[in-house]
Design a protein around this motif. Structure first.
Motif, short mmCIF file in Angstrom:
data_model
loop_
_atom_site.label_atom_id
_atom_site.label_comp_id
_atom_site.label_asym_id
_atom_site.label_seq_id
_atom_site.Cartn_x
_atom_site.Cartn_y
_atom_site.Cartn_z
N ASP A 14 0.84 -1.19 0.00
CA ASP A 14 0.00 0.00 0.00
C ASP A 14 0.88 1.24 0.00
O ASP A 14 2.06 1.21 0.38
N ASN A 62 -3.72 6.19 3.02
CA ASN A 62 -4.19 4.94 3.63
C ASN A 62 -4.98 5.13 4.93
O ASN A 62 -5.21 4.17 5.65
N ALA A 64 -8.24 6.02 5.56
CA ALA A 64 -9.57 5.40 5.59
C ALA A 64 -9.45 3.88 5.71
O ALA A 64 -10.19 3.25 6.48
N HIS A 65 -8.52 3.30 4.99
CA HIS A 65 -8.33 1.85 5.05
C HIS A 65 -7.83 1.43 6.43
O HIS A 65 -8.25 0.40 6.97
N ALA A 66 -6.94 2.22 7.01
CA ALA A 66 -6.42 1.92 8.34
C ALA A 66 -7.55 1.94 9.37
O ALA A 66 -7.62 1.06 10.24
N SER A 68 -10.66 1.28 8.86
CA SER A 68 -11.44 0.07 8.63
C SER A 68 -10.76 -1.15 9.23
O SER A 68 -11.40 -1.96 9.93
N LEU A 69 -9.47 -1.30 8.99
CA LEU A 69 -8.73 -2.46 9.52
C LEU A 69 -8.70 -2.45 11.05
O LEU A 69 -8.85 -3.49 11.69
N THR A 104 -1.46 -2.29 10.07
CA THR A 104 -1.69 -1.29 9.04
C THR A 104 -0.78 -0.10 9.30
O THR A 104 -0.13 0.00 10.34
N THR A 106 -0.49 4.31 8.23
CA THR A 106 -1.10 5.47 7.60
C THR A 106 -0.15 6.65 7.69
O THR A 106 0.76 6.66 8.53
#
Length: 113
Positions: A14, A62, A64-66, A68-69, A104, A106
């Motif tokens: 990522d 990253n 938003a993805h972080a 979520s995870l 994750t 970010t």
């Protein structure tokens, strides 16, 4: 945590992991703190940060993805941070409790360097 171990943990493809690894390899400062925090709490905190950065137009990678995870992760998280040498980016690292795996990563562009 040794720099070389942290480099090995930043194996993700990522954008944030790639950028954090580059910052680290270019001499960026880093820290991995002792202790852990509940993933659910971190998901809440970083969701708030996501809303804030979007409102202010602050560049992130990253995030938003972080969020979520972290919301899906059931175990405690160990935190780390990498700062680019020029101060332009700060990366937050979310590691497993024992620091053996990256959950994750970010990054946020610093508005004043």
């Amino acid at each position: 945590m040794e720099r070389e171990l942290l480099e090995r943990l930043l194996v993700g493809d990522d954008e944030a992991s790639v950028a954090a690894l580059a910052a680290l390899r270019c001499g960026g400062s880093y820290v991995v703190w002792d202790g852990t925090t509940a993933a659910e709490l971190l998901a809440h905190v970083y969701a708030r940060r996501l809303r804030h950065t979007r409102r202010r137009g602050i560049e992130t990678t990253n995030l938003a993805h972080a969020v979520s995870l972290l919301g899906q992760h059931q175990l405690p998280i160990r935190l780390g941070q990498i700062r680019a040498v020029d101060g332009s980016w700060t990366f937050m690292l979310f590691l497993t409790e024992d620091g053996s795996r990256m959950v994750t990563c970010t990054g946020v562009r610093r508005t004043s360097v």
